[in-house]
Each structure stands twice: as structure tokens, then as C-alpha cells.
Scaffold this motif. Structure first.
Motif, short mmCIF file in Angstrom:
data_model
loop_
_atom_site.label_atom_id
_atom_site.label_comp_id
_atom_site.label_asym_id
_atom_site.label_seq_id
_atom_site.Cartn_x
_atom_site.Cartn_y
_atom_site.Cartn_z
N VAL A 210 -60.48 13.90 10.96
CA VAL A 210 -60.52 13.13 12.21
C VAL A 210 -61.60 13.70 13.11
N PRO A 211 -62.53 12.87 13.59
CA PRO A 211 -63.60 13.37 14.48
C PRO A 211 -63.04 13.65 15.88
N PHE A 212 -62.41 14.81 16.01
CA PHE A 212 -61.70 15.14 17.25
C PHE A 212 -62.62 15.09 18.47
N GLU A 237 -65.40 0.26 17.81
CA GLU A 237 -66.07 1.47 17.30
C GLU A 237 -65.08 2.60 17.07
N ALA A 238 -64.11 2.76 17.96
CA ALA A 238 -63.11 3.81 17.79
C ALA A 238 -62.25 3.54 16.56
N THR A 239 -61.89 2.28 16.34
CA THR A 239 -61.09 1.92 15.17
C THR A 239 -61.85 2.21 13.88
N ARG A 240 -63.10 1.81 13.83
CA ARG A 240 -63.90 2.06 12.63
C ARG A 240 -64.09 3.55 12.40
N SER A 241 -64.29 4.30 13.46
CA SER A 241 -64.48 5.74 13.34
C SER A 241 -63.23 6.40 12.76
N TYR A 242 -62.07 6.01 13.25
CA TYR A 242 -60.84 6.61 12.76
C TYR A 242 -60.59 6.27 11.30
N VAL A 243 -60.61 4.99 10.98
CA VAL A 243 -60.31 4.57 9.61
C VAL A 243 -61.38 5.09 8.65
N GLY A 244 -62.64 5.04 9.04
CA GLY A 244 -63.70 5.53 8.17
C GLY A 244 -63.62 7.02 7.92
N GLY A 245 -63.28 7.78 8.97
CA GLY A 245 -63.18 9.22 8.81
C GLY A 245 -62.03 9.63 7.92
N VAL A 246 -60.88 8.99 8.12
CA VAL A 246 -59.70 9.33 7.32
C VAL A 246 -59.88 8.91 5.88
N GLU A 247 -60.46 7.71 5.65
CA GLU A 247 -60.67 7.24 4.28
C GLU A 247 -61.69 8.09 3.55
N SER A 248 -62.74 8.50 4.24
CA SER A 248 -63.76 9.32 3.59
C SER A 248 -63.19 10.64 3.12
N ALA A 249 -62.31 11.21 3.93
CA ALA A 249 -61.69 12.49 3.56
C ALA A 249 -60.75 12.33 2.39
N ALA A 250 -60.18 11.12 2.22
CA ALA A 250 -59.22 10.90 1.15
C ALA A 250 -59.90 10.55 -0.16
N ASP A 251 -61.17 10.11 -0.12
CA ASP A 251 -61.88 9.70 -1.34
C ASP A 251 -62.13 10.88 -2.27
#
Length: 251
Positions: A210-212, A237-251
Motif C-alpha cells: 500500500v503506498p502509505f 486516482e486513489a481507487t486505482r492506486s489502491y487496487v493497483g498497488g495491492v494487486e501488483s504485490a499479489a502477482d
């Protein structure tokens, strides 16, 4: 400002909050206070064409935080009457714009709603903190966040943070920490050595995906008087940042 308490229960917190609120602001529509029996019922406001409704448990209405909780909900009502973008923008529309073509698990969608609610709370508390001191609110944020950090599943309790429940989701806890710290910083409630910084840092370390810092900045620097388009874009932008960050870490 008309306030009507429905059912047996304390009235002092509502009248106290009303008197404090009226020093700087007012509501056009009357407010009905609905006291609930369920102690776990969260405090929330409903808005209708001819009135507002404040739902609160009797336990919360009898707590030390009752006047501040009520004042916070009055502030939400004021933002609604002002037709502030944070309180008129459809979260569903934002999710459609931000996540079109993506497959997102329900847990993350729930977190996106929480992010939108945090932005609403920032704007409500700009009013709340204009009519009263923030000391009790700061203590509430600190204790709530400390409990969530201590509840990280699968890890031993941190020194000084006692585990009290089965486990809090570390990803949304990091976002919640960014929100709590941003609100405190936005209103100069903390100095550099405040314990909230240590707790927020622990929350951020628990969820490195998560980009704290980004969320802390987003919440803290929300424009005081945005137009509908700019507010929508910030939330997208905040929604995309959250979902993108979490999904990238899970890949």
C-alpha cells in the motif's frame, strides 16, 4: 437548528453538540435522533428531502465521545446541504470509472468504499474541528489505530500494543493510518514526536504494497473547495492506486 431525540436515552450530548455546532454553522433541515439498542450499531447519518436522521446506539450516546460523534454527523449533514462534491459524488460511478475492465475481489471493493468514506470524513471534520478542539478526536484515532495494528493476523502483538480481536486487515489498516495521520496533520493536532507517527509507521510496514505516503498526502492535501470534476478525479486516482498497488504485490 431543530433537533428531536426519538425514544428514551440521554439528550445532553445532542444538545451540547448542537450548541457548539451553531457557533459557526447551521442546518436548514431538522434532525431526528434515532437511538438504537444494538451497542455495535455504528453512528451514521441519513439524508432525506425534508429532514436528516442521526442513528446512534444508546451505548455510544452515553460514551465520553458522544458529543464529538454527534458533532461529526452534524458536519456530514452540513456538507450534504452544501451539496459538497464529497457528499454528492456517487461512489459506484467512481468505481466504474476507475476499475472498468478489471476483476476485483469483494474485499478490495469494500476497501475502496472505505477510501471514499475517509474523504467524506476529511471534509466533515474540516467543519467539526472548526467548532471544537481536536484533543479527544486525536485520542480516539490513536487508540483505534493502535488496536488495529495490534490485531494484525498471524503475528505476535507488538510491544506496547495488546491484541484484542481475531485480526485486522493490514492493507486497509495502512490506509486508515494514512487517513488518521493526514487528518491530524491537516489540523495541526500533532507534533513530530507524537505516538501516532509510530503507530502509523507500524501499519505502513505491515502492508508494504500500500503506498502509505501517497495516501497520507492525498488525504492531507485534499482541496478545501473542489469542484465536482476535480473531486471525482482525485477519488478515481486513489481507487486505482489502491487496487493497483495491492494487486501488483499479489502477482
Amino acid at each position: 437548528m431543530d433537533v428531536h431525540v426519538q425514544g428514551p436515552g440521554p439528550t445532553a450530548p445532542f444538545l451540547s453538540a448542537r450548541d457548539r455546532f451553531e457557533t459557526e454553522h447551521d442546518l436548514t433541515l431538522p434532525v431526528e435522533i434515532q437511538l438504537r439498542d444494538d451497542p455495535d450499531e455504528r453512528t451514521w447519518a441519513g439524508h432525506y428531502d425534508d429532514h436528516h436522521v442521526l442513528n446512534i446506539s444508546r451505548q455510544a450516546a452515553s460514551s465520553a465521545m458522544a458529543p464529538e460523534l454527534v458533532l461529526h454527523e452534524f458536519a456530514h449533514m452540513a456538507r450534504y446541504e452544501q451539496e459538497h462534491p464529497s457528499h454528492t459524488q456517487s461512489t459506484e460511478e467512481v468505481l466504474y470509472l476507475a476499475l472498468a475492465g478489471k476483476s476485483v475481489e469483494r474485499r478490495k471493493l469494500t476497501h475502496c468504499y472505505q477510501i471514499a468514506n475517509h474523504m467524506k470524513d476529511i471534509y466533515a471534520d474540516d467543519i467539526t474541528l472548526s467548532v471544537g478542539p481536536g484533543k479527544k478526536l486525536l485520542s480516539f484515532l490513536e487508540s483505534s489505530l493502535a488496536a488495529a495494528v495490534a490485531d494484525r493476523p498471524g503475528t505476535p502483538p507488538r510491544p506496547g500494543l495488546e491484541r484484542i480481536s481475531p485480526g485486522a486487515d493490514p492493507e486497509i489498516t495502512a490506509v486508515n493510518a494514512a487517513f488518521a495521520l493526514a487528518l491530524a496533520e491537516r489540523h495541526d493536532l500533532v507534533d513530530d514526536g507524537h505516538r501516532l507517527y509510530d503507530i502509523a509507521h507500524a501499519a505502513a510496514m505491515d502492508a508494504p504494497e500500500v503506498p502509505f505516503g501517497e495516501f497520507n498526502r492525498r488525504f492531507r492535501e485534499l482541496a478545501r473547495d473542489p469542484d465536482t470534476s476535480s473531486y471525482r478525479q482525485v477519488l478515481v486516482e486513489a481507487t486505482r492506486s489502491y487496487v493497483g498497488g495491492v494487486e501488483s504485490a499479489a502477482d
